[in-house]
Design a protein around this motif. Structure first.
Motif, PDB file in Angstrom:
ATOM      1  N   LYS A   1     -31.095  43.640  -1.769  1.00 45.70           N
ATOM      2  CA  LYS A   1     -30.531  43.687  -0.444  1.00 45.70           C
ATOM      3  C   LYS A   1     -31.377  44.251   0.490  1.00 45.70           C
ATOM      4  O   LYS A   1     -32.443  45.006   0.068  1.00 45.70           O
ATOM      5  N   ALA A   2     -31.412  43.847   1.656  1.00 42.62           N
ATOM      6  CA  ALA A   2     -32.162  44.502   2.474  1.00 42.62           C
ATOM      7  C   ALA A   2     -31.989  45.740   2.950  1.00 42.62           C
ATOM      8  O   ALA A   2     -30.831  46.420   2.955  1.00 42.62           O
ATOM      9  N   VAL A   3     -33.062  46.518   3.371  1.00 36.94           N
ATOM     10  CA  VAL A   3     -33.027  47.880   3.742  1.00 36.94           C
ATOM     11  C   VAL A   3     -33.574  48.243   5.120  1.00 36.94           C
ATOM     12  O   VAL A   3     -34.756  47.745   5.397  1.00 36.94           O
ATOM     13  N   LYS A   4     -32.997  48.617   5.853  1.00 37.47           N
ATOM     14  CA  LYS A   4     -33.583  49.012   7.612  1.00 37.47           C
ATOM     15  C   LYS A   4     -33.527  50.246   7.905  1.00 37.47           C
ATOM     16  O   LYS A   4     -32.707  50.959   7.860  1.00 37.47           O
ATOM     17  N   ALA A   5     -34.642  51.116   8.322  1.00 35.79           N
ATOM     18  CA  ALA A   5     -34.694  52.326   8.446  1.00 35.79           C
ATOM     19  C   ALA A   5     -35.252  52.417  10.024  1.00 35.79           C
ATOM     20  O   ALA A   5     -36.102  51.662  10.427  1.00 35.79           O
ATOM     21  N   THR A   6     -34.819  53.376  10.585  1.00 36.88           N
ATOM     22  CA  THR A   6     -34.973  53.687  12.102  1.00 36.88           C
ATOM     23  C   THR A   6     -35.322  55.150  12.282  1.00 36.88           C
ATOM     24  O   THR A   6     -34.948  55.941  11.619  1.00 36.88           O
ATOM     25  N   ALA A   7     -36.263  55.368  12.936  1.00 37.31           N
ATOM     26  CA  ALA A   7     -36.547  56.863  13.400  1.00 37.31           C
ATOM     27  C   ALA A   7     -37.011  57.257  14.753  1.00 37.31           C
ATOM     28  O   ALA A   7     -37.689  56.224  15.462  1.00 37.31           O
ATOM     29  N   LYS A   8     -36.798  58.178  15.295  1.00 33.80           N
ATOM     30  CA  LYS A   8     -37.162  58.487  16.535  1.00 33.80           C
ATOM     31  C   LYS A   8     -38.218  59.622  16.329  1.00 33.80           C
ATOM     32  O   LYS A   8     -38.135  60.794  15.976  1.00 33.80           O
ATOM     33  N   VAL A   9     -39.587  59.419  17.130  1.00 33.57           N
ATOM     34  CA  VAL A   9     -40.690  60.238  17.132  1.00 33.57           C
ATOM     35  C   VAL A   9     -40.861  60.662  18.420  1.00 33.57           C
ATOM     36  O   VAL A   9     -41.024  59.645  19.079  1.00 33.57           O
ATOM     37  N   GLU A  10     -40.987  61.972  18.761  1.00 34.58           N
ATOM     38  CA  GLU A  10     -41.128  62.404  20.206  1.00 34.58           C
ATOM     39  C   GLU A  10     -42.838  62.764  19.995  1.00 34.58           C
ATOM     40  O   GLU A  10     -43.103  63.917  19.541  1.00 34.58           O
ATOM     41  N   ALA A  11     -43.634  61.717  20.303  1.00 33.79           N
ATOM     42  CA  ALA A  11     -45.012  62.135  20.333  1.00 33.79           C
ATOM     43  C   ALA A  11     -45.726  61.034  21.027  1.00 33.79           C
ATOM     44  O   ALA A  11     -45.356  60.241  21.597  1.00 33.79           O
ATOM     45  N   THR A  12     -47.198  61.183  21.338  1.00 36.02           N
ATOM     46  CA  THR A  12     -47.898  60.439  22.289  1.00 36.02           C
ATOM     47  C   THR A  12     -48.119  59.112  21.202  1.00 36.02           C
ATOM     48  O   THR A  12     -48.003  59.174  20.129  1.00 36.02           O
ATOM     49  N   ILE A  13     -48.809  58.103  21.770  1.00 35.55           N
ATOM     50  CA  ILE A  13     -49.203  56.955  20.972  1.00 35.55           C
ATOM     51  C   ILE A  13     -50.215  57.259  19.758  1.00 35.55           C
ATOM     52  O   ILE A  13     -49.932  57.001  18.772  1.00 35.55           O
TER      53      ILE A  13
END
Length: 67
Positions: free
Chosen positions: A7-19
């Protein structure tokens, strides 16, 4: 995933940082276990160029999924 035994797994994250900080974070794959909760191991397999690399990662995922 259709046609796959996995099965597929999708993960997301929010990172507060510069490029540049985000790029440095991704490029330091050995630090993955320090900032990702389930990351057991991570290492660069091949760095093709400054903008492309292959990373091998093992995540210690809970049942019913296996590593």
């Amino acid at each position: 995933m259709e046609g796959s035994k996995n099965k597929a797994v999708k993960a997301t994250a929010k990172v507060e940082a510069t490029i540049s900080e985000l790029v440095a974070l991704v490029m330091d794959s050995s630090a993955c276990p320090d900032w990702t909760a389930l990351c057991k191991e991570s290492r660069v397999v091949e760095q093709v160029s400054d903008t492309e690399l292959y990373v091998y990662t093992i995540n210690d995922v809970p049942w019913p999924v296996s590593d």
